[in-house]
Design an enzyme around this catalytic site. Structure first.
Site, short mmCIF file in Angstrom:
data_model
loop_
_atom_site.label_atom_id
_atom_site.label_comp_id
_atom_site.label_asym_id
_atom_site.label_seq_id
_atom_site.Cartn_x
_atom_site.Cartn_y
_atom_site.Cartn_z
N SER A 1 -7.37 38.87 -10.17
CA SER A 1 -8.98 39.03 -10.02
C SER A 1 -9.37 37.63 -10.62
CB SER A 1 -9.62 39.88 -10.88
OG SER A 1 -9.07 39.37 -12.28
N ASP A 2 -10.81 37.05 -10.25
CA ASP A 2 -11.19 35.85 -10.99
C ASP A 2 -11.38 36.28 -12.44
OD1 ASP A 2 -13.32 33.22 -9.74
OD2 ASP A 2 -12.12 33.50 -11.41
N TRP A 3 -11.70 35.50 -13.00
CA TRP A 3 -12.06 35.63 -14.78
C TRP A 3 -12.95 36.57 -14.87
CZ3 TRP A 3 -9.74 32.29 -18.30
CH2 TRP A 3 -10.48 32.59 -19.94
#
Ligand code: GLC
Length: 728
Positions: free
Chosen positions: A258-260
């Site tokens: 995932s992204d942050w």
């Protein structure tokens, strides 16, 4: 993606893992930035982490890896992730700037050096290349992308992956790449980062997804999901995107991160009720690893117990993560091997950074051959502006490990080259690119009056582009435009060098300067490259990978636009300043245009000048009719008529005249860098497989459709030579 030797070992290891250890692999935890907290050490010892992000202190990275390898029950090594976007310690030009080189070879070399430098610390995974297509320079992340065109973006993105991963992911200087942000992030509404995106499947499949498909094909080890909601479903929980397209259609077996905190943020989107539902949606969509937020580690075990997710889904995710670590050779060699890698910022890396900066700069105006400056005839020049001597700002956005003191600034390089025979004055004139304090303007004006040429270094500080740094206006910030006016009024030749992370709207500025060199944020060696270009030691060769608008109101404006049913033409275009008073409503022609600005861009995609004059002639096609499994051979002649050697980026475009859906008026289908000595003529040869003309039609199936095609060859998306052929 991985041969059976890898996946067999992964499955064998999986069979020995407890549920807790399996769940642990799905977590990427944030490093403690140069120390090891007891909590983090315990999480690693007990197998609760699969990866650490943002730890680059070699001794700490080694300690964390030792905790995993030597103190956890199964000794599964960690992935160490870092944003190595355009360099680690040696900083190369922004990705958008590197894209101006149109050189996969160069981009690959820069990525390879970036990987080698990062690997010396134990970092073994980068969150790059960013291959989001965007047509909106208001969006701060345009700085990190590879331009507006899917063909160019895919070719350069592939090269970056090869550079980072080399042909042996387990070699000491290789690091895993990450194609991001999957998908559609570059279409953030109004160019405002993290904003919603609404993209038809037609445009997803024909524009935004092809670079990701290309990188999946070339073996990008990982992909990262995007922050944005895509047609109402956040990309980090979008099972159409991640399962139907990425896993089922493309058969991608790489690890998806995932992204942050983008999984946890699905609750903020109003897509999920709570962390548990966020974890369910992301896991069920097949996101393998969660970056930093805790929903997986808090919720997945409960979801398993409730039977809402299945053990085989968990096993599949863990096998993808273990397979990656095995393919990286981490079980055999978990620690960095700096002794096998080049020194950081060594001379070789500096020279590559300079070459990249030379090929990233784009000459956009050069009236009366103001450039290159003739050293022999110069007695004094004045260097003006806040970006002339700032080794930090020239590095640009996404620079975590580069150092200002490594930089060669433009002022330094110009002084080294010209003094003492030519006096070089410097007036900063503005404290920053946003400053409105003009108290030094008079000093700058006096210095310009006394000089043979005024070199203005203006643009944007690094902070004005990059993630979350979007602008609603794209003019030069602060009092920079007024400074240009005052310097231009002296009558001294004005050479404007722009350092910025995006295209700026320079229509009002352009007439006031004699020459314009767009240097983007050119990195560690940017000043040395700019000085060489200004002094003619190298000829500019860069070509724009993104359209420059005249005004923000034109956005989105791009070369591959649709023709429409009422196109604007030179004949029917009328600026509103020229309307008769009380002009009757239909008297002005009915065409697709803005009344208050010309319908063309300020500078088109593919545009860039050199110091020489080139002539394209004699375009020939091997056939006029071809079937879909054939290849068209295109030849032409290119002559260097001027007095400078050059490298020309020759571009090949086509237009599918009629399709089952409307087609772009031009599509890039090939490019080559051609070196030409002054006076030299070369034969050009392009091969165009007809299969490359495939697109997703009205039924959203990919195919080449028969019919008439236009073809162009030339120096930009407004090319010199035209022909046509038919697909039967
Ligand atoms: C950021 C960015 C992403 C980056 C990640 C780790 O928010 O969106 O591109 O790789 O977080 O820093």
């Amino acid at each position: 993606m991985y041969d059976s030797a890898i996946t067999d070992r992964a499955n064998q290891l999986l069979s020995r893992m407890t549920l807790a250890e399996k769940l642990g692999q799905l977590n990427q935890l944030s490093g403690n930035y140069g120390q090891v907290s007891d909590a983090l050490a315990e999480q690693i010892r007990t197998g609760q982490a699969g990866s650490i992000i943002n730890e680059v202190e070699p001794g700490i990275v080694k300690k964390l890896q030792q905790l995993a390898v030597e103190e956890s029950r199964l000794g599964i090594p960690l992935l160490f992730g870092r944003d190595v976007i355009h360099g680690f310690r040696t900083i190369f030009p922004l990705p958008l700037a590197q894209a101006c080189s149109w050189s996969p070879e160069l981009v690959e070399k820069c990525a390879r050096v970036s990987a080698n430098e990062a690997a010396t610390t134990g970092v073994n995974w980068t969150f790059a290349p960013m291959i989001d297509i965007t047509r909106d320079p208001r969006w701060g992340r345009v700085a990190e992308c590879l331009g507006e065109d899917p063909w160019l973006c895919a070719k350069l993105g592939e090269a970056m992956v090869k550079g980072f991963q080399s042909n042996d992911l387990s070699s000491p200087g290789a690091i895993a790449a990450c194609a991001k942000h999957f998908a559609g992030y570059g279409a953030s509404e109004s160019g405002r980062d993290y904003n919603t995106t609404d993209i038809s499947e037609h445009n997803l499949r024909n524009l935004y997804l092809p670079p990701f498909n290309a990188l999946a094909e070339v073996g990008a080890a990982t992909m990262m999901t995007a922050f944005n909601d895509l047609n109402g479903v956040p990309a980090s929980g979008n099972s159409w995107l991640l399962k139907q397209v990425l896993r089922d259609e493309w058969g991608y077996e790489g690890m998806v991160v995932s992204d942050w905190a983008s999984i946890e943020q699905m609750q903020l989107h109003g897509f999920t009720e709570n962390g548990k539902e966020s974890a369910f949606e992301a896991f069920n969509a097949s996101v393998d690893m969660e970056m930093v937020s805790p929903t997986y580690r808090n919720e997945l075990e409960g979801l398993l117990k409730e039977g809402r997710i299945q053990p085989k889904q968990l096993d599949a995710a863990v096998v993808r993560i273990l397979s990656l670590k095995l393919a990286m050779g981490l079980f055999e060699q978990p620690y960095a091997q700096p002794e096998k890698l080049p020194e950081l910022v060594c001379e070789e890396h500096r020279q590559l950074a300079k070459e990249a900066a030379l090929k990233s700069c784009v000459l956009l105006k050069n009236q009366n051959q103001t450039l290159p400056l003739d050293e022999d005839s110069l007695n004094s020049i004045t260097v003006i502006g806040p970006l002339a001597n700032d080794g930090y700002e020239q590095l640009g956005t996404w620079v975590f490990d580069g150092k200002e003191e490594d930089s060669i600034t433009s002022l330094q390089a110009i002084r080294d080259a010209l003094e003492p025979s030519c006096r070089v004055n410097f007036v900063k004139a503005l404290a920053t690119s946003r400053s409105k304090d003009d108290r030094e303007f008079q000093q700058a004006v006096e210095a310009a009056k006394a000089a043979d040429a005024a070199l203005l270094f203006l643009g944007e500080e690094a902070i004005l582009s990059g993630e979350a740094h979007c602008r609603a206006e794209l003019n030069l910030p602060g009092a920079q435009e007024r400074l240009i006016e005052e310097i231009a009024a002296t009558g001294t030749p004005v050479i404007l060098i722009i350092l910025a992370g995006r295209p700026l709207t320079l229509e009002s500025v352009l007439p006031k300067v004699d020459a314009l060199l767009y240097a983007w944020h050119p990195g560690t060696m940017g000043g040395a490259a700019i000085a060489d270009l200004l002094l003619g030691k190298a000829s500019p060769s860069g070509k724009l990978p993104i359209t420059f608008p005249r005004k923000v109101g034109q956005i989105p404006i791009y070369y591959g636009q649709k023709h429409g049913g009422k196109p604007v033409t030179p004949e029917n275009y009328v600026h509103m300043d020229n309307f008769e008073a009380r002009a009757p409503q239909t008297s002005l022609g009915m065409a697709a245009m803005h009344m208050d600005t010309h319908y063309t861009p300020l500078f088109p995609f593919g545009f860039g000048l050199s110091y020489t004059t080139l002539s394209y002639q004699d375009l020939q096609l091997s056939r006029s009719k071809l079937s879909r499994d054939e290849t068209l051979i295109i030849t032409a002649e290119l002559s260097n008529l001027g007095s400078f050697d050059c490298e020309e980026i020759v571009q090949l475009y086509v237009r599918d005249r009629v399709g089952s859906v409307t087609r772009p008026v031009k599509e890039l289908k090939g490019f080559q860098r051609i070196a030409l000595a002054k006076g030299e003529t070369k034969q050009l040869l392009f091969e165009l497989p007809i299969a490359d003309l495939a697109f997703y039609g009205r039924d959203l199936k990919q195919r080449v459709e028969p019919g008439q095609f236009a073809l162009w060859l030339g120096s930009s998306s407004e090319p010199e030579l035209q022909s046509s052929f038919e697909v039967v």
